[in-house]
Design an enzyme around this catalytic site. Structure first.
Site, PDB file in Angstrom:
ATOM      1  N   ALA A 194       0.904  -1.400   0.003  1.00  0.00           N
ATOM      2  CA  ALA A 194      -0.242   0.168   0.454  1.00  0.00           C
ATOM      3  C   ALA A 194       0.464   1.392  -0.336  1.00  0.00           C
ATOM      4  O   ALA A 194       0.443   2.692   0.180  1.00  0.00           O
ATOM      5  CB  ALA A 194      -0.524  -0.522   1.200  1.00  0.00           C
ATOM      6  N   ASN A 244      -2.716  -6.947  -2.508  1.00  0.00           N
ATOM      7  CA  ASN A 244      -2.122  -6.297  -3.737  1.00  0.00           C
ATOM      8  C   ASN A 244      -0.592  -6.203  -3.630  1.00  0.00           C
ATOM      9  O   ASN A 244       0.628  -6.321  -4.610  1.00  0.00           O
ATOM     10  CB  ASN A 244      -2.159  -5.344  -3.481  1.00  0.00           C
ATOM     11  N   TYR A 294       6.609 -14.927 -13.014  1.00  0.00           N
ATOM     12  CA  TYR A 294       5.401 -13.652 -12.454  1.00  0.00           C
ATOM     13  C   TYR A 294       3.915 -14.710 -13.076  1.00  0.00           C
ATOM     14  O   TYR A 294       3.147 -14.095 -12.759  1.00  0.00           O
ATOM     15  CB  TYR A 294       5.948 -12.466 -13.057  1.00  0.00           C
ATOM     16  N   ALA A 334       3.096 -17.164 -13.604  1.00  0.00           N
ATOM     17  CA  ALA A 334       2.804 -18.619 -13.323  1.00  0.00           C
ATOM     18  C   ALA A 334       2.382 -18.201 -12.106  1.00  0.00           C
ATOM     19  O   ALA A 334       1.702 -18.599 -11.590  1.00  0.00           O
ATOM     20  CB  ALA A 334       4.267 -19.728 -12.569  1.00  0.00           C
ATOM     21  N   LYS A 366       0.752 -15.634 -11.048  1.00  0.00           N
ATOM     22  CA  LYS A 366      -0.929 -14.763 -11.467  1.00  0.00           C
ATOM     23  C   LYS A 366      -1.769 -16.112 -11.526  1.00  0.00           C
ATOM     24  O   LYS A 366      -3.268 -15.343 -11.346  1.00  0.00           O
ATOM     25  CB  LYS A 366      -0.680 -13.342 -11.817  1.00  0.00           C
TER      26      LYS A 366
END
Length: 243
Positions: free
Chosen positions: A15, A84, A150, A152, A154
């Site tokens: 954040a 996130n 990356y 994989a 996601k």
């Protein structure tokens, strides 16, 4: 449109800047409270700007999910969790190291699993919501390849979202994911003019997303307005990938 988030607590990872900072601000603008979490000390400054709470921590540490769980409990319990935080270590697959693979999979997918597990009781008690940040790479590959870890990670987030949503449907926890395309974050803004032109040519709307556009969708999915949306991985990419 009233989202009924006033006074409710959202935990947002990653954040300190970019999409995560935009999500935190959007929650605050809707009257929610936010616990901003990041390894970057800048998260304290971001939280101060918003009048909210911050927790600086390495999300990969073995005990961090319990620390975040305790911090959220001290603030009255989490209603929303936004996973996130993420990293990218681009490399041609034959040259990718085990360490880089493990780091990306850990931060981008394993951390999300551990936070979901830790905060599940709080979210269930409040009939809450989880929104995971996936990517258009969760539905295809990256634009130019050379980033297998990356992609994989996601795809793992998309699978985790659906599995958690199936279980959460009977336990008062809704789980969805957002799949952004190319977003105008600090990192992407470093692209040179040639790269920007090349990327925009692949996007039907011919522009990057603004972080606030991702945040708007996250807020909607977190709210009771999205009460019957369950297990979706929602595109927001200007037409870059359609399904």
């Amino acid at each position: 449109m009233e989202l009924n988030l006033k006074g409710r607590l959202a935990v947002v990872t990653g954040a300190s800047q970019g999409i995560g900072a935009a999500i935190a601000k959007a929650f605050v603008d809707e009257g929610a409270r936010v616990l901003l979490v990041d390894v970057n000390p800048q998260v304290e400054e971001r939280a101060k700007e918003l009048g909210q709470s911050a927790l600086i921590c390495d999300l990969t540490a073995t005990d961090v999910s319990e620390k975040i769980k305790a911090a959220a409990a001290d603030l009255g319990g989490a209603y929303a969790l936004v996973n996130n935080a993420g990293i990218s270590r681009p490399s041609p697959l034959p040259e990718m190291s085990d360490a880089d693979w493990d780091d990306v999979m850990n931060v981008n997918s394993s951390v999300a699993f551990r936070l979901i597990r830790a905060l599940w009781p709080q979210l269930s008690e409040k009939s809450g919501s989880i929104v995971n940040l996936a990517s258009f790479a969760a539905k295809r590959s990256t634009l130019f390849g050379n980033n297998a870890s990356y992609v994989a990670s996601k795809h793992a987030i998309a699978g985790l979202t659906r599995a958690a949503a199936f279980e959460g449907a009977t336990q008062n926890v809704r789980v969805n994911a957002v799949a952004p395309g190319v977003v105008a974050t600090e990192m992407v803004k470093l692209h040179n003019e040639e790269t920007r032109a090349k990327i925009k040519a692949l996007i039907p709307q011919q522009r990057y997303a603004d972080p606030s556009e991702i945040a708007d969708l996250v807020l909607f999915l977190s709210s009771e307005r999205a009460a019957h949306i369950c297990g979706e991985v929602v595109n927001v990419n200007g037409g870059l990938y359609m399904d």
